[in-house]
Design a protein around this motif. Structure first.
Motif, PDB file in Angstrom:
ATOM      1  N   UNK A 144      20.035 -32.636 -20.124  1.00 38.79           N
ATOM      2  CA  UNK A 144      19.520 -32.836 -18.770  1.00 38.79           C
ATOM      3  C   UNK A 144      19.920 -34.197 -18.197  1.00 38.79           C
ATOM      4  N   UNK A 145      20.113 -34.215 -16.862  1.00 40.97           N
ATOM      5  CA  UNK A 145      20.453 -35.486 -16.211  1.00 40.97           C
ATOM      6  C   UNK A 145      19.857 -35.646 -14.812  1.00 40.97           C
ATOM      7  N   UNK A 146      19.154 -34.633 -14.304  1.00 41.79           N
ATOM      8  CA  UNK A 146      18.588 -34.785 -12.969  1.00 41.79           C
ATOM      9  C   UNK A 146      17.468 -33.771 -12.769  1.00 41.79           C
ATOM     10  N   UNK A 271      23.823 -35.788 -24.682  1.00 40.86           N
ATOM     11  CA  UNK A 271      22.464 -36.276 -24.415  1.00 40.86           C
ATOM     12  C   UNK A 271      22.348 -37.757 -24.757  1.00 40.86           C
ATOM     13  N   UNK A 272      22.883 -38.145 -25.914  1.00 46.51           N
ATOM     14  CA  UNK A 272      22.835 -39.563 -26.304  1.00 46.51           C
ATOM     15  C   UNK A 272      23.608 -40.417 -25.312  1.00 46.51           C
ATOM     16  N   UNK A 273      24.782 -39.939 -24.890  1.00 46.82           N
ATOM     17  CA  UNK A 273      25.592 -40.689 -23.928  1.00 46.82           C
ATOM     18  C   UNK A 273      24.835 -40.898 -22.622  1.00 46.82           C
ATOM     19  N   UNK A 274      24.160 -39.857 -22.162  1.00 48.94           N
ATOM     20  CA  UNK A 274      23.381 -39.965 -20.921  1.00 48.94           C
ATOM     21  C   UNK A 274      22.227 -40.943 -21.073  1.00 48.94           C
ATOM     22  N   UNK A 275      21.547 -40.897 -22.210  1.00 48.21           N
ATOM     23  CA  UNK A 275      20.418 -41.816 -22.414  1.00 48.21           C
ATOM     24  C   UNK A 275      20.879 -43.266 -22.484  1.00 48.21           C
ATOM     25  N   UNK A 300      17.140 -38.134 -20.914  1.00 49.02           N
ATOM     26  CA  UNK A 300      17.866 -36.885 -21.072  1.00 49.02           C
ATOM     27  C   UNK A 300      17.342 -36.160 -22.305  1.00 49.02           C
ATOM     28  N   UNK A 301      17.245 -34.833 -22.194  1.00 48.80           N
ATOM     29  CA  UNK A 301      16.774 -34.032 -23.315  1.00 48.80           C
ATOM     30  C   UNK A 301      17.746 -32.889 -23.595  1.00 48.80           C
ATOM     31  N   UNK A 302      17.845 -32.541 -24.879  1.00 54.13           N
ATOM     32  CA  UNK A 302      18.677 -31.417 -25.264  1.00 54.13           C
ATOM     33  C   UNK A 302      17.836 -30.145 -25.317  1.00 54.13           C
ATOM     34  N   UNK A 303      18.267 -29.151 -24.561  1.00 53.64           N
ATOM     35  CA  UNK A 303      17.612 -27.832 -24.544  1.00 53.64           C
ATOM     36  C   UNK A 303      16.099 -27.894 -24.379  1.00 53.64           C
ATOM     37  N   UNK A 304      15.609 -28.529 -23.325  1.00 54.66           N
ATOM     38  CA  UNK A 304      14.166 -28.540 -23.071  1.00 54.66           C
ATOM     39  C   UNK A 304      13.710 -27.161 -22.593  1.00 54.66           C
TER      40      UNK A 304
END
Length: 310
Positions: A144-146, A271-275, A300-304
């Motif tokens: 996620x990013x937005x 996800x790590x890159x976004x965070x 950012x979360x992976x598969x929320x």
């Protein structure tokens, strides 16, 4: 939708001086050049790179290949050279590509074509305003990013504030038929009527010019639609303002995400890159360039959890 033809027409009008001076000045706040000198760039993120699965396969060596439906600003549209895709989604794609130590390649695709392209490995990801849903999670991974927000926009001098369903009671609201926002507004209206409040007067317009004339003339009180698109127009023209916004999945949280093939081994790295970019402030700068700060997320979360099946 802002198609390529409409996008190019807008840019041509802006550069030729055909727009009125106030609107031209507003347009200058956004950079439509293919060079994008203000695009925020990221440093190589070694931890993100280590999180790429050993068996992960990219579409091209050394490249992060991203599909984008470049048909509407601020998400993505054509620059003044009529061929380079620019916008908020390419900016996010650039941050991720930089962090993963790869060159970015944006590939324009139709909305209907990106799922097969990602599943087949033709594209590493799609970054094009894709909302996380439980159904999509069967085939895709998400980073996620937005936030996916809807917004009520009113004439600039209208003092209305809309925070909850009761605030729309008795208002004349424009909404597009058959959309998610119409379904939410219908539920709000039903709730209000049951509580003894005045019903909403629904208005529908097929033509954007007529729609905005209704707002500007006072024949309608508000327009409910995607916050990003309406906010971008408000920033361009200065005739409307945000009166309130809420999740596009109301009452459930809806989020936009970088979308990769399920099990491709890229989601955790992205996800790590976004965070990393959220923490160092580059992410906020990227959203601010396109008037999307209201849709920023804190992490950012992976598969929320995604929007439920209907």
């Amino acid at each position: 939708m802002l198609t390529r033809r409409r996008s190019l027409a807008l840019l041509a009008a802006a550069t030729s001086g055909a727009l009125v001076s106030g609107r031209a000045l507003a347009l200058e706040a956004f950079d439509f050049s293919p060079e994008q000198p203000g695009r925020v760039r990221a440093a190589r993120d070694e931890e993100a790179i280590r999180l790429i699965a050993k068996d992960a396969r990219f579409a091209q060596d050394g490249v992060f290949t991203v599909a984008n439906n470049g048909g509407r600003f601020p998400f993505g549209g054509y620059a003044t050279d009529t061929k380079t895709i620019i916008g908020s989604e390419p900016d996010i794609a650039q941050l991720v590509a930089d962090a993963l130590g790869r060159k970015l390649e944006i590939v324009p695709v139709s909305w209907s074509d990106w799922p097969l392209g990602v599943v087949s490995g033709k594209y590493d990801a799609v970054i094009s305003n894709v909302t996380v849903t439980e159904q999509r999670k069967e085939k895709f991974d998400f980073s996620t990013y937005r936030k996916d927000l809807l917004g009520f926009y009113v004439r600039k001098d209208n003092p209305i504030v809309i925070r909850e369903p009761r605030d729309v009671a008795g208002l004349r609201v424009i909404v597009s038929a058959g959309t998610n926002q119409e379904q939410i507004l219908l539920r709000w209206n039903d709730q209000n009527v049951k509580a003894g409040l005045k019903p909403v007067e629904f208005q529908y317009h097929d033509d954007d010019v007529a729609l905005y004339l209704s707002i500007e003339s006072g024949r309608a009180d508000a327009y409910l639609g995607p916050n990003a698109l309406l906010g971008f127009k408000a920033a361009q023209e200065g005739k409307t303002r945000l009166a309130g916004n809420f999740s596009g999945g109301w009452p459930v949280l809806a989020e936009i995400a970088v979308t990769t093939r399920k099990g491709a081994g890229l989601a955790e790295a992205i996800t790590h890159a976004l965070n990393t970019q959220i923490k160092n402030g580059h992410y906020a700068q990227a959203l601010a360039r396109w008037n999307l700060s209201a849709e920023a997320i804190e992490e950012s979360r992976t598969n929320p959890p995604g929007l439920p099946r209907t």
